[in-house]
Every structure is written in C-alpha cells, then in structure tokens.
Design a protein around this motif. Structure first.
Motif, PDB file in Angstrom:
ATOM      1  N   ARG A   1       0.853  -1.190   0.000  1.00  0.00           N
ATOM      2  CA  ARG A   1       0.000   0.000   0.000  1.00  0.00           C
ATOM      3  C   ARG A   1       0.892   1.244   0.000  1.00  0.00           C
ATOM      4  O   ARG A   1       2.063   1.195   0.396  1.00  0.00           O
ATOM      5  N   PHE A   2       0.318   2.335  -0.457  1.00  0.00           N
ATOM      6  CA  PHE A   2       1.075   3.577  -0.586  1.00  0.00           C
ATOM      7  C   PHE A   2       0.493   4.643   0.339  1.00  0.00           C
ATOM      8  O   PHE A   2      -0.731   4.732   0.521  1.00  0.00           O
ATOM      9  N   GLU A   3       1.370   5.437   0.912  1.00  0.00           N
ATOM     10  CA  GLU A   3       0.968   6.585   1.724  1.00  0.00           C
ATOM     11  C   GLU A   3       1.671   7.817   1.168  1.00  0.00           C
ATOM     12  O   GLU A   3       2.906   7.865   1.104  1.00  0.00           O
ATOM     13  N   GLY A   4       0.874   8.800   0.711  1.00  0.00           N
ATOM     14  CA  GLY A   4       1.450  10.022   0.184  1.00  0.00           C
ATOM     15  C   GLY A   4       1.914   9.926  -1.258  1.00  0.00           C
ATOM     16  O   GLY A   4       2.461  10.889  -1.795  1.00  0.00           O
ATOM     17  N   ILE A   5       1.732   8.782  -1.912  1.00  0.00           N
ATOM     18  CA  ILE A   5       2.098   8.593  -3.311  1.00  0.00           C
ATOM     19  C   ILE A   5       0.846   8.191  -4.076  1.00  0.00           C
ATOM     20  O   ILE A   5       0.190   7.209  -3.730  1.00  0.00           O
ATOM     21  N   ASP A   6       0.519   8.952  -5.106  1.00  0.00           N
ATOM     22  CA  ASP A   6      -0.657   8.660  -5.918  1.00  0.00           C
ATOM     23  C   ASP A   6      -0.258   7.656  -7.002  1.00  0.00           C
ATOM     24  O   ASP A   6       0.035   8.016  -8.143  1.00  0.00           O
ATOM     25  N   ALA A   7      -0.249   6.382  -6.624  1.00  0.00           N
ATOM     26  CA  ALA A   7       0.210   5.321  -7.524  1.00  0.00           C
ATOM     27  C   ALA A   7      -0.971   4.676  -8.233  1.00  0.00           C
ATOM     28  O   ALA A   7      -2.074   4.590  -7.690  1.00  0.00           O
ATOM     29  N   TYR A   8      -0.726   4.198  -9.453  1.00  0.00           N
ATOM     30  CA  TYR A   8      -1.752   3.483 -10.222  1.00  0.00           C
ATOM     31  C   TYR A   8      -1.069   2.562 -11.221  1.00  0.00           C
ATOM     32  O   TYR A   8       0.154   2.630 -11.427  1.00  0.00           O
ATOM     33  N   ASP A   9      -1.853   1.702 -11.872  1.00  0.00           N
ATOM     34  CA  ASP A   9      -1.335   0.713 -12.839  1.00  0.00           C
ATOM     35  C   ASP A   9      -0.149  -0.063 -12.262  1.00  0.00           C
ATOM     36  O   ASP A   9       0.888  -0.238 -12.905  1.00  0.00           O
ATOM     37  N   VAL A  10      -0.325  -0.545 -11.027  1.00  0.00           N
ATOM     38  CA  VAL A  10       0.762  -1.264 -10.346  1.00  0.00           C
ATOM     39  C   VAL A  10       0.823  -2.704 -10.846  1.00  0.00           C
ATOM     40  O   VAL A  10      -0.206  -3.372 -11.004  1.00  0.00           O
ATOM     41  N   GLU A  11       2.036  -3.179 -11.108  1.00  0.00           N
ATOM     42  CA  GLU A  11       2.276  -4.560 -11.538  1.00  0.00           C
ATOM     43  C   GLU A  11       3.284  -5.228 -10.607  1.00  0.00           C
ATOM     44  O   GLU A  11       4.299  -4.611 -10.251  1.00  0.00           O
ATOM     45  N   PRO A  12       3.040  -6.495 -10.205  1.00  0.00           N
ATOM     46  CA  PRO A  12       1.835  -7.276 -10.492  1.00  0.00           C
ATOM     47  C   PRO A  12       0.672  -6.802  -9.635  1.00  0.00           C
ATOM     48  O   PRO A  12       0.865  -6.238  -8.557  1.00  0.00           O
ATOM     49  N   MET A  13      -0.541  -7.052 -10.135  1.00  0.00           N
ATOM     50  CA  MET A  13      -1.731  -6.598  -9.415  1.00  0.00           C
ATOM     51  C   MET A  13      -1.896  -7.360  -8.106  1.00  0.00           C
ATOM     52  O   MET A  13      -2.407  -6.824  -7.132  1.00  0.00           O
TER      53      MET A  13
END
Length: 681
Positions: free
Chosen positions: A501-513
């Motif tokens: 999980r991320f805190e303070g980072i707007d992450a998306y399209d993470v691999e592997p799901m």
C-alpha cells in the motif's frame, strides 16, 4: 551364421534343455542391448519440426550468411541494457533472403532495431505484426533490402533480411533492457545463444508454426558464426565474486564499483550454450529501494523490497512429492545424466514421513506406482534404479503427462509438491500453463530446466503458473546445491500473504496486481506509475506487509523527493511487465481482449511483442530480379550436450562392450552344445 558339413541328428533330452536355457539367456541379453521402447512418433512428422541441415556444394548461394553475433551488456544498478549486433554477409553469387531464428531473454523488453547497409542507416519502426509482414513482403518483391523482426515466443525471435546482394555486408542492431532480480543476494545475467530444437506435437496449438521447422547442425558440429560478448557493471556498492559457469571469462575491476567482463577466448565458437554470469555486491545484501522517473507524459517507479531471511520451521509437516521426468530424445546422454544426478539428491533427501511417486514421460508415460509410496530406503532405491535404466528417446508429449498428474488421487490433508525435470523443448507452452493453473492449483509446481540452453519460457512459466519456483541446472555438479535450495524453500517459506500500500504517493497501474508468495530469497518487485504536480517533489512511502515464519513482516521504502532521470528504462520495464501479465491471462482465458491490449501497449511503448514487429525498409531498389532471390534458413548449432535424438534420430543401438561379450558367450554355449550332441549321436 554357422554352417555344418553334415546334417545334425536329433538332440538328446539334456541337449535340448541346454539349448533352451542358452537361447533364453541369449534373448535376455538381446533385450539388454536393444534400444528402449519408444513412443510412435510417426504422427509428429505431420507437424512442423526441426530437421538436420544438409550442406550444399553450390557456390552460387551463400547458405551461411550470418557471420557473427556480438553483444554489449551494460548493467547499471539492477537494470541491464543490451545491444546485439548480427552481421550478415552474402559471399555467394546470387541475391538471398536470410532467415534466422534466435533466442532472447524471457525478461527482455526489445525496444529498438537499426539496419546498417553500407553507408546507409535504416531505423526500424514498430508495426502491428500482420501489417509489418505485408510491408516486408512487398519490399522483398520490389527488390528493396528490408529487415523484419518478429516474436514467436517471449524468448524466441526470428530475423528476416531480404535482398542481400552478392558482396553485401548488413549489420542489424537490436537493443533491449531487462531487470536483474537477485536470488539470495546473488545477481545473475543470462544471454541465451541458441534455440533448442522444439518437439511440435501434431495435436498442439502450435502444430503449423513455421519457425519450428528450423535446420539444425548435427551434435558436435561447430557453427561458422562467431560469438563475442563484453559486459560492464556499474554499482554504488563494490562488485565481487564474478563467475561464469558457462564460459571462460576475463574480469577487470573486481571489488570496485566498476567491473568489466570479456570472453577469455576470442577465437572459440561459444554459441552453443547460454552465457551465464553471476556476481554479488559488498555486504551480501539486495540493493533494495524505490526508484522514481518523471517522464514527459507519464511517471514510473520501481520498488525492490528485500525479503526476510528464511527461518526453518520448528515442525515439518509430512509432504507428498510427485517427480515428473522427461526422458525424451532431446534428454538423451548428458542432459538425462544430469537429471539423474539431480533426482538422486532430490529423492535421496526425502524424509521418512514423506510419500512420493515418479512419472517418466516421452511419447507416453509410466508411473512408479499407482499411488504415492512411503519414502522408505527400499522404495527410494527402486525409484532410483528405474531412473538409472533410462536412456532417453521418443517424443515429448508433456500435455498428456500433465493430465495424468492432475488425475492422481490426492490426500487433502497432505501438502503436495510437483517437481518437473525437463529441457522444455516443446511448443505447447500455453497449453501447459493453462493445465497447471486450472488443474494443479492445489499444489506447488517447481520446474527444473536441465541443460545448457533450456526453454526458460516454459520453465519459468510453469513455476509461475504453479506458484512455485524455477531452477536451471546446467551441470551435474550443480545438482546437490539446487536440490538443497528446493528443500530449504519447501521447509521454510519466506513470506506469504504479501500486500503493498502507498501513503502520500498517488500510484496506479501497479504490476503485479496481486503479489505472489516470496520463496527462495527473491525480493518483492513492484512496477507502477504515479501522478505528481509539475515541479512538485514526491514525498511518501511504500509499505509492504506479509506473514513470515516468525510473525508479521513490514518494510517501508520512502520517496524523499528525489527522482532518477537516468532511469528512463522504467517506462519500458513497466510496459513489459504489463504485457507479461496480459499474456498469462490470455493463456488462461483466451479471447481478443488481451490481444488488443498487448498490441496497443507494443505500439504505444515501441516494444516487440507477439502481436507487434519491427520493420525497416530501404527505399532504393537494389535487386532488379527479386523473383530469383534464394531464401536461406540459417542453421542453428545443436545445444551443448544435446544429441541428434532431439531432431528425430534413432536411439543408438550399439551395445556396451560387456553386453557384446555376454552375447558372444551365450552364442558360444549354443554352438558348443549343438556340436557336442552331434558328435555323441
């Protein structure tokens, strides 16, 4: 045959008994010296299949246009950038089209191709696969020099170069990048050099794939294509323990931050086995961290989290092991002997509380027992004796073998591990992955690739589909260490229930799901994209959590606002990871949705995929009579240690000297008995 001067009289009762005994002994010896029964491969010949190259004495056509392959590898941190240059030269008297099937890394993202023809440099473009093929065929018919690069498997490519005129020297340069994932703090780089001959089952989905019908040199025949490689490693930590189990190397800069590796023998032909390099960094720690790259349109990150150390569990639960062993023709000789040594350590190391079974497969399959048996010394010895008798021969029908394994009765209270031992020389990878995911999802599948140039796409894919691990064993002396590594893995799982999980980072399209369990000292790897305001530094953290043997696991990687603008390869590595995930999904589900998504990614990020190709065309018409162009398939060397049986040759039937002696003794008994009885009569 023996001739007698006089007719023989009837034998006495004793003579008849002796003759029967002698003939029985003779039959037994003949069974020992005869080749083992093989599967009927007559149907396989209907499918495309490799064949032996036939040398031509026609001087007008150059049958061996590929003259050299040179490789330049530059490793920065955990990312390798590789440049491969293939030199084609037409030393004949006619224009030719050269076709060359060659291997690649299963992890590679091929992102560029250029063609140098004299003083002209052609830059290839990425196109949809069918469109690229049409453009290439049209250029070929028009007499234009052109080059087409296609992907048949993630690790099998084909180069086509049309209208190479007499005297032409054409240099084709490919570039790819890949991530180097360490295991137990050991980093490794592999450059595959040869595609092993593939058995193509007529029932398989790949039965009519033309690339499989590639000419192969006889075992022991050296290729005329020279191979050279140079490699550099730049690391923030000192580089140490640089070794190569495959090639003799020279190393400069050991124990420093910049190391250089070259082949020790520049004149030797080393292209019949994979180049394998291993090294460690000072401190024996994985270079974990968070790398961030801000692009013009998208931003990318790579996270590498070092797993906890393996801790042996206090209580070892009974387990069931199913060993599935390839004894087909390509395994004859050195590969099968290596497999026997591996199995000696694997089966010999079972605990008394374990149960096991052994399946041997080629064109058909056989089991040691109908159900798994206790790992007693007697059962282990019986299994090893059965394996020791194998010589290798026949086809490689791995799909029926998998179906039979899936049908084996299973005790729901006992954990089952399935260990495959094979060189992987088949074309039914997708069918295999699908079978494992759908039918063996209650077992862990571990795949051992045996040989100097194994099909890593199959080996790695089987392990990934079966939530296990892939192993490569190139020599018998590696067997004990790899068997011990498997035992540690099964006894001491490193990390389960892994989540990020991320805190303070707007992450998306993470691999592997979905993150897999961590086994064998491999780090947790995450690729992804992140959003950020222009000019604003990114601050936040990635948190990875899971369950280790000794309790909860938690690791944090912080983004401190710094971004690595030299890490542009992250863009390609993310796309390559997404394409791999879609390919796995396609193998399981099929359908056009994944194909469209893969094609779109290949075109957008300029990557070679199963649905996109590189095409380069010279606009100058150089061949005034293109219809007379000769197509030449560049023959491949047989992988080191693999015999001619891999391409359908017969099993050697020459008996061992001891067997010949026994046969002569038996025949002597027969003759002596007959002569003695005739004289007494």
């Amino acid at each position: 045959m023996f001739f007698f001067r006089y007719p023989l009289r009837p034998l006495s009762h004793l003579g008849r008994v002796m003759l029967c005994i002698a003939m029985s002994l003779m039959a037994a010896v003949l069974m020992l010296v005869s080749p083992p029964t093989q599967a009927d491969d007559s149907e396989a010949r209907k499918a495309e299949s490799p064949y032996f190259d036939v040398a031509s004495s026609d001087p007008s056509t150059d049958r061996l246009p590929l003259k050299s392959t040179s490789v330049d590898v530059r490793i920065a941190g955990v990312i390798a950038d590789v440049t491969v240059t293939q030199h084609y030269r037409n030393e004949g008297q006619r224009a030719i089209e050269a076709r060359y099937v060659f291997p690649g890394s299963t992890q590679s993202a091929v992102y560029a191709m250029t063609v140098r023809l004299g003083d002209r440099l052609l830059t290839a473009k990425i196109k949809e696969k069918q469109q690229a093929r049409i453009e290439y065929d049209n250029a070929k018919k028009e007499g234009k020099t052109s080059a087409l690069l296609e992907q048949h498997r993630p690790n099998v490519f084909e180069m086509n170069v049309a209208n190479i005129m007499p005297g032409d020297d054409v240099a084709v340069e490919l570039r790819y990048t890949e991530l180097l994932t360490p295991t137990d703090a050991q980093y490794g780089f592999v450059f595959p050099t040869v595609v092993g001959p593939r058995y193509n089952s007529p029932q398989g989905a790949a039965a009519n794939e033309k690339w499989v019908a590639t000419p192969t040199l006889h075992a022991g025949t050296a290729s005329n294509t020279s191979f050279d490689l140079k490699l550099s490693i730049d690391s923030p930590l000192a580089v140490k323990d640089i070794t190569s189990p495959s090639h003799a190397i020279e190393v400069e800069g050991l124990n420093g931050n910049r190391a250089r590796v070259t082949l020790a023998d520049k004149t030797a032909v080393n292209n019949n086995r994979d180049f394998i390099l291993g090294y460690r960094l000072a401190g024996d720690k994985i270079e974990s961290g968070l790398i961030m790259f801000r692009g013009a349109e998208e931003n990318f990150f790579l996270a590498m989290v070092e797993p906890p150390k393996a801790i042996p569990t206090q209580q070892i639960s009974p387990r069931e092991y199913i060993f599935v062993v390839d004894i087909s023709g390509s395994m004859h000789g050195y590969p099968l002997e290596t497999a026997k040594e591996l199995l000696r350590h694997l089966i010999g190391g079972l605990r008394a509380s374990d149960t096991f079974n052994v399946m041997l497969f080629s064109g058909s399959s056989s089991m040691l027992a109908p159900t798994s048996v206790p790992a007693t010394p007697a059962n282990i010895e019986q299994a090893m004796e059965t394996i020791r008798r194998q010589r290798g021969g026949g086809s490689t029908e791995i799909v029926p073998a998998l179906k039979r394994v899936a049908a084996l009765p299973k005790n729901p209270d006992v954990s089952r591990s399935i260990i495959f031992v094979t060189d992987g020389y088949v074309t039914v990878e997708n069918e295999v992955f699908q079978l494992i995911r759908k039918n063996l999802n209650q077992s862990n599948v571990f795949a051992f690739g045996i040989g100097s140039s194994v099909n890593r796409h199959l080996i790695e894919g089987m392990a990934r589909a079966g939530q296990g691990e892939a192993f490569i064993v190139t020599k018998p002396e590696q067997a004990a260490a790899q068997a011990e590594r498997l035992r540690r893995m099964i006894d001491s799982p490193v990390l389960t229930q892994v989540k990020a999980r991320f805190e303070g980072i707007d992450a998306y399209d993470v691999e592997p799901m979905q993150l897999p369990d961590v086994m064998g000292g491999r780090p947790v790897i995450l690729f992804g994209k992140y959003r950020a305001d222009a000019g604003a530094p990114v601050r936040g953290k990635l948190i990875v959590e899971g369950r280790a043997v000794d309790g909860a696991f938690r690791s944090e990687l912080s983004a401190d606002g710094r971004e690595n603008q030299t890490a542009s390869a992250l863009r390609l590595l993310w796309a390559r990871q997404r394409i791999s995930s879609l390919s796995d999904q396609e193998a399981l589900e099929g359908g056009a949705q994944q194909k469209d998504a893969i094609t779109s990614l290949g075109l957008r990020y300029g990557l070679l995929t199963q649905y996109t190709s590189f095409i380069a065309v010279d606009q100058v018409v150089r061949n005034s009579n293109p219809a007379q162009t000769e197509t030449v398939k560049q023959p491949l060397p047989m992988p080191e240690g693999v015999s001619d049986l891999a391409v359908g040759a017969e099993v050697p039937s020459t008996p061992e000297p001891a067997a010949w002696l026994a046969l002569l003794v038996v025949m002597g008994i027969v003759v002596a008995t007959v002569i003695t009885q005739r004289r007494r009569s």
